[in-house]
Design an enzyme around this catalytic site. Structure first.
Site, short mmCIF file in Angstrom:
data_model
loop_
_atom_site.label_atom_id
_atom_site.label_comp_id
_atom_site.label_asym_id
_atom_site.label_seq_id
_atom_site.Cartn_x
_atom_site.Cartn_y
_atom_site.Cartn_z
CG ASP A 44 -1.30 4.26 -2.83
OD1 ASP A 44 -2.13 3.45 -2.42
OD2 ASP A 44 -0.09 4.22 -2.54
C1 BGC Z 1 2.01 9.04 -4.59
C2 BGC Z 1 1.82 7.55 -4.67
C3 BGC Z 1 2.07 6.94 -3.34
C4 BGC Z 1 1.26 7.63 -2.25
C5 BGC Z 1 1.68 7.06 -0.92
C6 BGC Z 1 1.16 9.62 -3.49
O1 BGC Z 1 1.41 10.99 -3.39
O2 BGC Z 1 1.70 9.63 -5.81
O3 BGC Z 1 2.70 7.01 -5.63
O4 BGC Z 1 1.74 5.59 -3.37
O5 BGC Z 1 1.46 9.00 -2.27
O6 BGC Z 1 1.00 7.55 0.14
C1 NOJ Z 2 3.67 3.80 -4.61
C2 NOJ Z 2 3.13 2.96 -3.48
O1 NOJ Z 2 4.20 2.58 -2.63
C3 NOJ Z 2 2.43 1.74 -4.01
O2 NOJ Z 2 1.88 1.01 -2.94
C4 NOJ Z 2 1.38 2.11 -5.01
O3 NOJ Z 2 0.80 0.94 -5.51
C5 NOJ Z 2 1.98 2.95 -6.12
N1 NOJ Z 2 2.64 4.08 -5.57
C6 NOJ Z 2 0.91 3.42 -7.12
O4 NOJ Z 2 0.11 4.39 -6.60
#
Ligand code: BGC
Ligand code: NOJ
Length: 831
Positions: free
Chosen positions: A494
């Site tokens: 993400d």
């Molecule tokens: C996090 C990710 C997460 C995303 C969700 C980010 O701040 O680092 O792990 O998937 O937010 O919106």
């Molecule tokens: C947490 C999110 O829930 C997931 O969808 C994503 O793939 C991982 N973070 C990595 O960014």
């Protein structure tokens, strides 16, 4: 040091010291009513949706840590002349009064927690659980007097109600402080804020026992400047019988208990949620008093101790049945307890809650993630196939006509929303993987014909199968300059935001976009596409659609060629091309030279398994050697190296984190099992299991002071080698790590894998394992599997009910046969 131990035979983790490095929590509820409970009884409850139907209030990031919960206080009411210590009070769960307790123990079990201790000769044990089939939680308190004199005790119980929408509750005080309303009737406290207008639900808090009083106004119960550790009512030994009008409604009961020496007594508290039909809200109908006719029988039933005990037995049986689907006995205790109990349990919790409510997810921000829920399904489909089917259909109904997907949906409404962004171009492909897993597990092809709408629009229904076709099409319609998939907002990672270019403080990386998105490409999505296209080809072939199967295989092959031409960096798979078509995850980069995700997913897709340069072996082997060389630490495999040392506008959130945390080179545990699976695919059992052990929570129990999170569940992240706190975990419970580790260990290392034709048994286990046994219920047939090592390597010599069978797939037995004995000789027999 250790803060507790596993009680494997009871399937419990027993915490013996209350001040754990972080709250070590458990979940109550398995259907609609849920709660989080910490080892000191902290936490909160909600009905279905942690934001919109929050029953009790919780303040995150509180001081002291983990304040607020399902609190009980005991108070000694006997004067010293009668052997008492009049006025002394304590919390049997340690928080919030925090006295030095004897024999404190919190037993977190499957869907229940038992928290108990002894203080000044009074033993108190509380069993907290949510019975199946009803929307309430039970606190079953058992008091035992170990003194030589009689004890006269007051019990105070307290919860703080949330005004339903947890976000409003925490922000909109100009309204909130005026809307609180309760009713108190027959020793039951009803919380009914907003019931007078559009809500038809209320909460109730009831108790058995000799009722001595109540409070419903928090600041009266605590005292105006009082805290949870010293409520005024408890100090003085008497409730104020306060009725909340506005401010902060609570539910507090005061019960008196007299105990002879050696005597024991039970008090039951019930906290629940109830909905009335819209036309039967009030009694009398023109009043604003709750019509309690529907809820009273429920309350009466659970105030009977026999009914409570029966409900608890039913809950235990429910979990025993779920876990019985797959049980193993291996030479490694950490493998056994994670597979047999805790990892499966965590998968069920992610099924229920996705990423919504934990001690790291506040329950107000995120609904059910599309990508997340599809992956979670891989870990629970074998336990609850019918519910998995429903979940797939719900998810698919939020897909858009373009084949794209909302990034999340709200569990209460099941409607998609893009509150945390849209156009994550990997999203739709995960649906193909979850459906394939469901089909292999159940053989239920009818799901493919189910009419499912797009974006929940009536009239837009098409068979689920077409949704899968559109998922692939979505990728093919969005290819970039190298013929690789455009990344969109981001892919699985993400935080790899290649189109965002955000320079505004606080702007969401997930929703801002400043590029047209026509250039940045993802090798990860390319790999995922190949994997999904091959799965869809297998589905098509299974349905007899040979020509279609060929089409998908051809698309997969074309994409594979693209990856080999433009996605291989010499020693590993590239990660992406950015908005200027510069490489990401390449030896050409100063930082972020190698990423783990593309190595994992490309090998899972079967890319690079054959051929390869002279002396170097196939690309998959080379990529895995590079992972070993650059990314592996004693605490797991980091996401990339070197970490980004500063913020890069063109890379986005990934470079916003300090080095070693989260997506900036943290050990993002979700990705580790992809490498375990890849190692298993190329036949390296020692390596696969070694990686498995590095992040296995039970195996990390001994380093609890470093790891900090619960030793019984996976955390999303362990700080990477660039972080000052390397080895410290964060974000436990709600993470795709649960499902993928479960898949890695059960399907690839132990090798017990559902296929369309039957259960495959192809273990790739450590070379020093003499073997293992497993029981797997698959399509209604109990497979009793014995694996014995007969030589080196991973060759499988299979026999079923004593008859040799070619290959490694156990054919489905004739109808009516419910059990098969599966014998596997593993390795190449000498001579
Ligand atoms: C996090 C990710 C997460 C995303 C969700 C980010 O701040 O680092 O792990 O998937 O937010 O919106
Ligand atoms: C947490 C999110 O829930 C997931 O969808 C994503 O793939 C991982 N973070 C990595 O960014």
């Amino acid at each position: 040091m250790r803060y507790g131990h596993f009680d494997d035979s009871r399937r419990e983790y027993v915490i013996t010291q209350p001040d754990t490095p972080l709250p070590w929590i458990n979940y109550l509820g398995s259907e609609a009513y849920f709660g989080l409970i910490s080892n000191t009884a902290g936490g909160y409850s909600f009905y279905r949706d942690a934001r919109l139907r929050r029953i009790t209030r919780y303040r995150y990031n509180n001081v002291p840590l983990d304040s607020g919960g399902r609190y009980l206080y005991l108070r000694d009411d006997a004067p010293p002349a009668e052997g008492g210590d009049e006025g002394a009070f304590w919390s049997p769960s340690w928080q919030p009064a925090r006295h030095d307790l004897e024999d404190y123990a919190c037993r977190h079990g499957l869907g229940y927690s038992i928290i108990g201790s002894t203080y000044r000769g009074i033993e108190a044990q509380t069993r907290y659980f949510v019975p199946l089939g009803d929307n309430l939680e039970i606190w079953q308190l058992t008091l035992t007097n170990h003194r030589s004199e009689a004890a006269h005790l007051s019990v105070f119980a307290c919860v703080e109600f949330c005004l339903w929408d947890a976000w409003d509750d925490a922000t909109n005080y100009q309204r909130n402080l005026s809307i609180g309303e309760v009713e108190v009737e027959d020793a039951v406290i009803y919380h009914k804020s907003e019931y007078r207008e559009r809500r038809n639900h209320f909460a109730f808090f009831a108790c058995s026992g000799e009722w001595a009083g109540f409070d419903t106004q928090r600041d009266v119960f605590l005292g105006l400047y009082g805290g949870w550790d010293k409520p005024a009512a408890v100090e003085r030994g008497r409730s104020f019988n306060s009725v909340a009008h506005g401010w902060a409604p609570i539910g507090s009961h005061h019960v008196r208990v007299a105990l002879e020496p050696g005597g024991t007594h039970q008090v039951v508290f019930l906290l629940g949620y109830h909905e009335n039909p819209a036309d039967r809200k009030f009694d009398p109908p023109t009043s604003s008093l709750i019509d309690k006719a529907g809820v009273k029988p429920i309350i009466a039933r659970y105030l009977e101790p026999e009914n409570v005990d029966a409900a608890f037995r039913a809950l235990r049986a429910y979990w025993d049945d779920l876990l019985a689907v797959f049980q193993v006995d291996t030479p490694d205790v950490h493998t056994d307890r994670m597979v047999n109990v805790w990892n499966a349990y965590q998968c069920m919790v992610t099924f229920n809650l996705s990423r919504s409510a934990s001690f790291f997810e506040s329950g107000v921000g995120r609904g059910m993630g599309f990508r997340d829920s599809n992956q979670d399904l891989l870990g629970f489909v074998h336990m609850v196939p019918a519910r998995a089917r429903r979940r797939i259909l719900d998810l698919a109904a939020t897909q858009l006509e373009s084949g794209g997907a909302y990034h999340q949906y709200q569990p209460l409404t099941k409607r998609g929303n893009d509150a945390v962004g849209a156009n994550f171009n990997d999203d739709p492909l995960w649906l193909v993987l979850s459906v394939a897993a469901y089909l292999k597990e159940t053989g239920d092809g009818s799901i493919l014909d189910e009419p499912v709408p797009y974006d929940n629009q009536p009239g837009s229904e098409q068979p689920l199968y077409e949704h899968l076709q559109r998922s692939l099409r979505y990728t093919l319609d969005r290819l970039g300059p190298h013929g690789l998939p455009l990344i969109g907002r981001a892919d699985w990672n993400d935080c790899l935001n290649l189109n965002t270019f955000s320079s505004t403080p606080g702007e969401s990386f997930q929703t801002a976009t400043s590029k047209d998105g026509e250039t940045a490409e993802s090798v990860f999505i390319a790999g995922l596409f190949v994997l999904a296209a091959r799965e869809l080809a297998a589905i098509a072939r299974w349905r007899g659609l040979e020509e279609e199967a060929h089409t998908y295989e051809a698309e997969a092959a074309r994409m594979e060629t693209g990856v080999l031409e433009h996605g291989w960096d010499g020693d590993w798979f590239l990660r992406a091309y950015d908005d200027s078509s510069r490489k990401v995850g390449s030896r050409e980069c100063q930082e972020g030279r190698i990423f783990v995700e593309s190595q994992g997913i490309c090998i899972l897709a079967g890319i690079g398994l054959d051929g390869g340069a002279e002396g170097k072996g196939p690309l998959a082997e080379q990529a895995l050697a590079s992972v070993r060389e650059h990314l592996v630490t004693p605490h797991g495999i980091v996401l990339h190296q070197p970490a980004y040392s500063r913020y890069y506008l063109h890379l986005g959130e990934i470079s916003s984190y300090p080095p070693g945390y989260k997506e900036n080179a943290g050990i993002f545990c979700h990705t580790n099992p992809w490498i375990m699976i890849a190692e298993a695919i190329v036949g390296h059992g020692d390596q696969a299991h070694d990686y498995y052990m590095r992040i296995n929570p039970s195996a990390r129990e001994a380093i609890a002071d470093l790891h900090r999170c619960e030793p019984y569940v996976y955390a999303q992240m362990i700080a990477g080698r660039d972080a000052p706190t390397h080895g410290e975990a964060k974000n436990s419970w709600l993470t795709g790590t649960a499902a993928w580790n479960y898949v890695a260990i059960s399907q690839w290392i132990l090798g017990i894998r559902p296929t369309y034709a039957g259960l495959q048994v192809a273990p790739v286990v450590p070379s020093n394992w003499p073997g293992f046994t497993a029981t797997r219920v698959f399509r209604g047939v109990t497979h009793r599997i014995t694996v014995e090592r007969v030589g080196e390597g991973n060759d499988v010599c299979l026999s079923v009910d004593g008859v040799p069978v070619p290959g490694d797939i156990v054919p489905l037995p004739p109808k009516g046969q419910t059990e098969v004995r599966v014998q596997v000789g593993l390795g190449r027999a000498q001579g």
